[in-house]
Design an enzyme around this catalytic site. Structure first.
Site, mmCIF file in Angstrom:
data_model
loop_
_atom_site.group_PDB
_atom_site.id
_atom_site.type_symbol
_atom_site.label_atom_id
_atom_site.label_comp_id
_atom_site.label_asym_id
_atom_site.label_seq_id
_atom_site.Cartn_x
_atom_site.Cartn_y
_atom_site.Cartn_z
ATOM 1 N N ASN A 142 0.683 -1.399 -0.036
ATOM 2 C CA ASN A 142 0.099 -0.075 -0.010
ATOM 3 C C ASN A 142 0.751 1.159 -0.031
ATOM 4 O OD1 ASN A 142 -2.520 1.664 0.753
ATOM 5 N ND2 ASN A 142 -1.175 2.051 2.387
ATOM 6 N N SER A 167 -2.871 0.118 -6.339
ATOM 7 C CA SER A 167 -2.689 0.971 -7.720
ATOM 8 C C SER A 167 -3.247 2.297 -7.635
ATOM 9 C CB SER A 167 -2.781 0.191 -9.030
ATOM 10 O OG SER A 167 -2.554 0.871 -9.892
ATOM 11 N N TYR A 210 4.139 9.558 -11.018
ATOM 12 C CA TYR A 210 3.527 8.480 -10.101
ATOM 13 C C TYR A 210 2.691 7.440 -10.988
ATOM 14 C CZ TYR A 210 -0.274 7.462 -6.860
ATOM 15 O OH TYR A 210 -1.176 6.805 -5.876
ATOM 16 N N LYS A 218 2.710 3.472 -11.086
ATOM 17 C CA LYS A 218 1.440 2.699 -10.781
ATOM 18 C C LYS A 218 1.144 1.694 -11.893
ATOM 19 C CE LYS A 218 0.722 3.826 -6.476
ATOM 20 N NZ LYS A 218 0.729 2.883 -5.515
ATOM 21 N N THR A 273 -7.993 11.527 2.710
ATOM 22 C CA THR A 273 -7.061 10.808 3.857
ATOM 23 C C THR A 273 -6.247 12.180 4.318
ATOM 24 O OG1 THR A 273 -4.863 10.578 2.322
ATOM 25 C CG2 THR A 273 -6.695 8.728 2.691
#
Length: 254
Positions: free
Chosen positions: A98, A150, A164, A168, A198
């Site tokens: 993760n 992902s 990024y 991924k 988050t």
């Protein structure tokens, strides 16, 4: 074989290792896996945060939780992480890759080699090494589940997340490759996660995101707990015929 809804999602007697497990999506999955009966290894760079999450898990669920400090971009840390998990529990049945990062940058030509290597290291190189180590042990033991987290950015790359997105997308490819490498005993799947609220999202421009979210089918970002159901499905016997899959959990982005 009949599907038993009472036992299919039961993880009692199993051990799950979650990287980036002390906050955000990782923390939500740690708690969800523990509530389903699994003992857990909580790994991240911040040992104090890992200890706090582990203590909460043991208090709230009664499951055992091992906090371990590990930098996913450093292979030596991952070797030590796996050794610590096996020393404590003797097994890993579920691996959740993760941990991730997507640093901001002003322009593509301003992306430094250090930043690029860091993004690839944490999002792609580290998950490769950890899946290779743990998957080999899982296969030798007769089974297990690897879950790679992902990103929708791999399917919808944007200029501000180009490194990024590339990392991924590579993780998606590794997911299929590892499914074949470690099958039939070990299953390997990816959750293609969309935008979740988050601690990282606290720095977003809320108005700009709200306008973007209007294009989502659900017209909002997700809450961390909303990834847990998919993680439990992939971790458990409920997904016994699912491997090499990229399961999208993104609120209907386009």
């Amino acid at each position: 074989m009949k599907f038993d809804t009472h036992t299919a999602f039961d993880l009692t007697g199993r051990v799950a290792l979650v990287t980036g497990g002390s906050r955000g999506l990782g923390e939500a999955m740690v708690h969800g896996l523990a509530r389903a009966g699994a003992d857990v290894v909580v790994a991240s760079r911040n040992l104090d945060s890992c200890k706090e999450t582990a203590a909460e898990v043991e208090r709230d669920t009664g499951r055992s939780a091992l906090p371990v400090s590990a930098h996913v971009g450093r292979w030596a840390d991952l070797d030590a992480l796996v050794e610590a998990a096996y020393e404590r529990f003797g097994r890993i049945d579920v691996l959740v890759n993760n941990a991730g990062m997507s640093p901001l940058y002003d322009s593509l030509d301003g992306v430094s080699e250090e930043l690029f290597d860091k993004v690839i290291g944490v999002n792609l190189k580290g998950p490769f090494r950890l899946a290779a180590l743990v998957g080999t042990k899982m296969a030798a033991a007769g089974g297990g589940s690897i879950i790679n987290i992902s990103s929708a950015g791999a399917l919808h790359p944007r200029p501000e997340i180009a490194p990024y997105s590339a990392a991924k997308a590579g993780l998606n490819a590794l997911t299929v490759g590892f499914a074949h490498a470690f099958g039939p005993a070990v299953r390997c799947n990816a959750i293609v996660a969309g935008t979740f609220h988050t601690d990282v999202s606290a720095s977003w421009d809320s108005e700009q995101f709200a306008r973007r979210a209007e294009g989502f089918a659900l017209q909002r970002g997700g809450q961390p707990e909303e990834i847990v159901g998919t993680a439990l499905y992939l971790a458990s016997d409920a997904s016994s015929y699912t491997t090499g899959a990229l399961l999208t959990v993104d609120g209907g982005q386009r």
